[in-house]
Structure formats: structure tokens, C-alpha cells
Design a protein around this motif. Structure first.
Motif, short mmCIF file in Angstrom:
data_model
loop_
_atom_site.label_atom_id
_atom_site.label_comp_id
_atom_site.label_asym_id
_atom_site.label_seq_id
_atom_site.Cartn_x
_atom_site.Cartn_y
_atom_site.Cartn_z
N ASP A 143 0.79 -1.10 0.05
CA ASP A 143 0.09 0.05 -0.10
C ASP A 143 0.98 1.12 0.00
O ASP A 143 1.53 1.48 1.08
CB ASP A 143 -0.86 0.09 1.31
N VAL A 144 0.98 2.00 -1.15
CA VAL A 144 2.28 2.87 -1.38
C VAL A 144 1.95 3.87 -0.43
O VAL A 144 2.78 4.33 0.30
CB VAL A 144 2.22 3.30 -2.75
N LEU A 145 0.74 4.23 -0.03
CA LEU A 145 0.53 5.55 0.98
C LEU A 145 1.01 5.05 2.24
O LEU A 145 1.86 6.10 3.07
CB LEU A 145 -0.84 5.88 0.71
N LEU A 146 0.39 4.17 2.75
CA LEU A 146 0.65 3.62 4.12
C LEU A 146 2.24 2.93 4.22
O LEU A 146 2.82 3.44 5.57
CB LEU A 146 -0.04 2.60 4.68
N ASP A 147 3.02 2.32 3.23
CA ASP A 147 4.27 2.07 3.18
C ASP A 147 5.05 3.18 3.30
O ASP A 147 6.14 3.11 4.04
CB ASP A 147 4.48 1.21 2.03
N VAL A 148 5.05 4.22 2.53
CA VAL A 148 5.80 5.46 2.67
C VAL A 148 5.65 6.16 4.04
O VAL A 148 6.61 6.62 4.69
CB VAL A 148 5.54 6.43 1.55
N TYR A 149 4.47 6.14 4.57
CA TYR A 149 4.20 6.81 5.76
C TYR A 149 5.04 5.93 7.01
O TYR A 149 5.75 6.53 7.84
CB TYR A 149 2.65 6.69 6.15
N ASP A 150 4.81 4.59 6.80
CA ASP A 150 5.52 3.81 7.75
C ASP A 150 7.11 3.97 7.70
O ASP A 150 7.98 4.09 8.77
CB ASP A 150 5.26 2.34 7.43
N PHE A 151 7.71 4.25 6.44
CA PHE A 151 9.13 4.35 6.59
C PHE A 151 9.43 5.62 7.04
O PHE A 151 10.38 5.83 7.54
CB PHE A 151 9.29 4.32 4.71
N LEU A 152 8.82 6.56 6.71
CA LEU A 152 9.01 8.02 7.14
C LEU A 152 8.98 7.96 8.51
O LEU A 152 9.81 8.63 9.38
CB LEU A 152 8.31 9.22 6.74
N GLU A 153 8.01 7.31 9.30
CA GLU A 153 7.86 7.56 10.66
C GLU A 153 9.10 6.71 11.30
O GLU A 153 9.37 7.09 12.52
CB GLU A 153 6.77 6.72 11.08
N GLU A 154 9.64 5.61 10.61
CA GLU A 154 10.83 4.93 11.12
C GLU A 154 11.99 5.70 11.30
O GLU A 154 12.83 5.94 12.03
CB GLU A 154 11.01 3.82 10.47
N ARG A 155 11.94 6.34 10.04
CA ARG A 155 13.37 7.36 9.86
C ARG A 155 13.21 8.41 10.76
O ARG A 155 14.32 8.76 11.29
CB ARG A 155 13.57 7.66 8.38
N ILE A 156 12.06 9.05 11.15
CA ILE A 156 12.05 10.16 12.01
C ILE A 156 12.39 9.65 13.51
O ILE A 156 13.35 10.19 14.29
CB ILE A 156 10.69 10.63 12.21
N ALA A 157 11.89 8.55 13.96
CA ALA A 157 12.40 7.80 15.30
C ALA A 157 13.69 7.53 15.11
O ALA A 157 14.57 7.66 16.28
CB ALA A 157 11.56 6.48 15.29
N LEU A 158 14.38 7.11 13.87
CA LEU A 158 15.82 6.96 14.14
C LEU A 158 16.54 8.27 14.37
O LEU A 158 17.59 8.43 14.84
CB LEU A 158 16.30 6.33 12.79
N ALA A 159 16.28 9.23 13.59
CA ALA A 159 16.97 10.59 13.66
C ALA A 159 16.72 11.23 15.19
O ALA A 159 17.74 11.46 15.59
CB ALA A 159 16.20 11.52 12.78
N GLU A 160 15.65 10.95 15.68
CA GLU A 160 15.44 11.37 17.17
C GLU A 160 16.30 10.78 18.00
O GLU A 160 16.81 11.43 18.93
CB GLU A 160 13.99 11.27 17.53
N ALA A 161 16.41 9.38 17.86
CA ALA A 161 17.32 8.52 18.57
C ALA A 161 18.62 9.24 18.67
O ALA A 161 19.61 8.95 19.57
CB ALA A 161 17.29 7.13 18.16
N ALA A 162 19.22 9.36 17.62
CA ALA A 162 20.35 10.00 17.04
C ALA A 162 20.65 11.41 17.95
O ALA A 162 21.80 11.63 17.85
CB ALA A 162 20.69 9.85 15.78
N GLY A 163 19.49 12.08 18.11
CA GLY A 163 19.62 13.37 18.70
C GLY A 163 19.09 14.50 17.99
O GLY A 163 19.40 15.65 18.20
#
Length: 337
Positions: free
Chosen positions: A214-234
Motif C-alpha cells: 500500500d504505497v501511501l501507508l508504506d511510505v508513511y511507515d518508512f518516514l515514521e521509522e526514519r524520524i524515530a531513528l533521527a530522534e534517537a540520534a539526537g
């Protein structure tokens, strides 16, 4: 089950009393489409949303690179490359590049995005030293003449660091911190905001056979994951912009689905950047032989993004987009900006 909330964004004066501001900006919504994997989409009143979800959709964002997110911002594209799909080779000379940046600023560009490596489908890798040599001198020259912020379009940490030293104020990473393991720390060290873009695959192969559940939800989940990684990095969430990556590992139908659903990404709690300017699907639908024939279609896509509350438009055609935006702003009863 995970639910995704897509505000049915509108703008203009005919606003009902129960409508909410979308991301603290110019668009508003009274109803929301609720998505879930394997389920039919349903429409509910915004007042029925969970409080946390409604807060994410309505919260005002802080400035990004000195730009308030209360109106659409125009990011002028400056490719100092020999092989970019639209303008490859035109601005490889630093003097020509600086003059083009000045022209875009005079037409209303709020920020200039400078890239030294083409990310068009099939593009080859550019060595770090070459990318720095293409971008850093141009950034320094522009910053010496103007206070308009500069963005560096790169997936490489060393290139980003050199750009920051030259005066850039935003890191636009088309790989969303997945390509270079040093990039997250480089963003933290710079203190600059970062744009995280979705792409499926490497530029050399990304259009070979892109597929999604599901391209809309797949892209959303990817970005949510990358935001979490960026936040964890500071990296603070207040310093993150998201980009669904139109044309990066997507078919025409994928692109259209993402454009119809752009407002979903406000649920990530970050400003949205839309980079669809002169992309191939515009010519496929609207006709035109080359990238320069896709100006009108690019403006149409940009205006749809603005209707859905997109805060940053990454564009080639600054004057045409600014003119259309000013007219749409006036027609919808808002002050021309």
C-alpha cells in the motif's frame, strides 16, 4: 490494528465553525479519512479523532532554516551537475549557477536547494570530492551575497558537512539517513534541520520494478521509522521535514496515489516537502516531449500540494509557481504573500 488519519484538507473562506487549522497553516479540515491495512477507508468527523492524533494534525511547526511554516515556501532547484534530468550542465559553471540562484530569489524563492549529484533514474554515483567541489564554492558565493537560506541536496555526510561550513542551513537527504552511516551524526553536529525523503532503491535501479503493498501507508511507515531513528540520534523532531519522494522508486500510479493522499503525512508531526517539479509522470499525463514542457503540469501539482497544506514546494520554475500561488491565494480570500 494501526489507524492512519488523513485530514480532508480544504482552503478558502467557506469554513465551517467546527473546522480545525491544518498544521497551524492556511488549510483547514472538518473531516478525516481513516485508513487501516486491509480495511475500507471510512470518513469521520475530526472531533471524533483521538486527542493525540488531532494534536499532531493541528500543531503549528517552528521555523525551518529561518522560514516560518505558516505559508507555502518555494525551494528553488539549482543542480550544479552535468547530467540532471531537467537542467543537466546548464549551471555547472559557478558564475552561471550564482546568477541563476539570484534570479530565483528575485522571483520569490524562499530557499535554494543545491545538488551536485543527479538522482534521476539511472544516474551514476558521484565521488565525494567531486560533489564537494561542485557544491561548496557555489554555496559560499551565494551566501556571500544573500541571506536567503541554502539547502544541500546530498546523501553523503562529508558533502553535507562541507556545505554547512560553506553556509548552508538545511540538509536535504534523499536517502533519509540510510545511505551514509555518518549522516545522522553530521546532522546533529551541524544543528541544522534535515529533510528525510522516501526512496525505494538506489537511483541507478529504483525505477526497474517498484512495488508496494500500500504505497501511501508504506511510505508513511518508512518516514515514521526514519524520524524515530533521527530522534534517537539526537535530531529534534522540530528540525525534521518529510518528503514522500515523488518519482523515487514509484510508478505513475504510485505517484498519483501519494499526491491524492499528501495530507496523511501531516500525521507525522513534521512539515512536508513536495518535490514533483517536471517529473516524468507529468509529461506522461499532460503531454510534452521534454522536461521544460512540463511547467504547467508542475504548477498544477504544486497547487494541489498547497491545498493539502504542504509547507515547502521544491520547484524549477519559480516565477510561474509564485504567480499561480499568488492568484490561488487571492481567489481563496487570503492575503497575497
Amino acid at each position: 490494528m494501526t489507524f492512519y488519519y488523513r485530514p480532508l484538507a480544504q482552503w478558502g473562506p467557506d469554513r465551517p465553525a467546527d473546522a480545525h487549522d491544518l498544521a497551524g497553516g492556511w488549510s483547514w479540515f472538518a473531516n478525516v479519512a481513516v485508513h487501516a491495512r486491509g480495511e475500507d477507508t471510512r470518513i469521520v468527523s475530526a472531533s471524533d479523532l483521538p486527542a493525540a492524533a488531532l494534536e499532531r494534525l493541528t500543531a503549528t511547526h517552528p521555523e525551518i532554516a529561518g522560514m516560518a511554516m505558516d505559508r507555502p515556501r518555494l525551494m528553488g532547484i539549482l543542480n550544479v551537475t552535468p547530467d540532471s534530468f531537467s537542467d543537466g550542465g546548464r549551471f555547472a559553471d559557478p558564475g552561471v549557477a550564482v546568477r541563476h540562484a539570484q534570479n530565483m530569489m528575485s522571483f520569490g524563492a524562499d530557499i535554494i536547494d543545491i545538488g551536485g549529484e543527479s538522482t534521476r533514474p539511472g544516474a551514476a554515483f558521484v565521488p565525494v570530492a567531486d560533489e564537494i567541489a561542485r557544491t561548496a564554492p557555489v554555496i559560499a558565493a551565494i551566501c556571500a551575497q544573500s541571506d536567503v537560506p541554502i539547502s544541500i541536496d546530498t546523501r553523503k555526510a562529508a558533502v553535507a558537512a562541507a556545505a554547512m561550513e560553506a553556509g548552508a542551513r538545511l540538509i536535504n537527504d534523499v536517502a533519509a539517513l540510510t545511505f551514509d552511516p555518518e549522516m545522522a551524526q553530521t546532522v546533529v553536529n551541524s544543528g541544522a534541520p534535515v529533510c528525510l525523503m522516501h526512496a525505494q532503491g538506489d537511483p541507478a535501479t529504483m525505477q526497474d520494478d517498484p512495488r508496494y503493498d500500500d504505497v501511501l501507508l508504506d511510505v508513511y511507515d518508512f518516514l515514521e521509522e526514519r524520524i524515530a531513528l533521527a530522534e534517537a540520534a539526537g535530531v529534534p523532531r522540530a528540525g525534521i521535514v518529510v518528503d514522500p519522494g515523488i518519482g523515487f522508486g514509484k510508478t505513475m500510479d504510485h505517484n498519483l496515489t501519494l499526491l491524492r493522499g499528501l495530507s496523511l503525512f501531516h500525521g507525522l508531526g513534521c512539515p512536508i516537502l513536495l518535490g514533483a517539479s517536471r517529473k516524468r509522470f507529468i509529461g506522461t499525463i499532460g503531454g510534452g516531449q521534454g522536461a521544460s514542457d512540463r511547467v504547467s503540469g508542475s504548477v498544477a501539482v504544486a497547487l494541489e500540494g498547497v491545498r493539502q497544506g504542504v509547507q515547502i514546494l521544491r520547484i524549477h520554475d519559480t516565477f510561474e509557481t509564485k504567480q499561480a500561488l499568488d492568484l490561488a491565494w487571492a481567489i481563496n480570500g487570503a492575503e497575497t504573500r
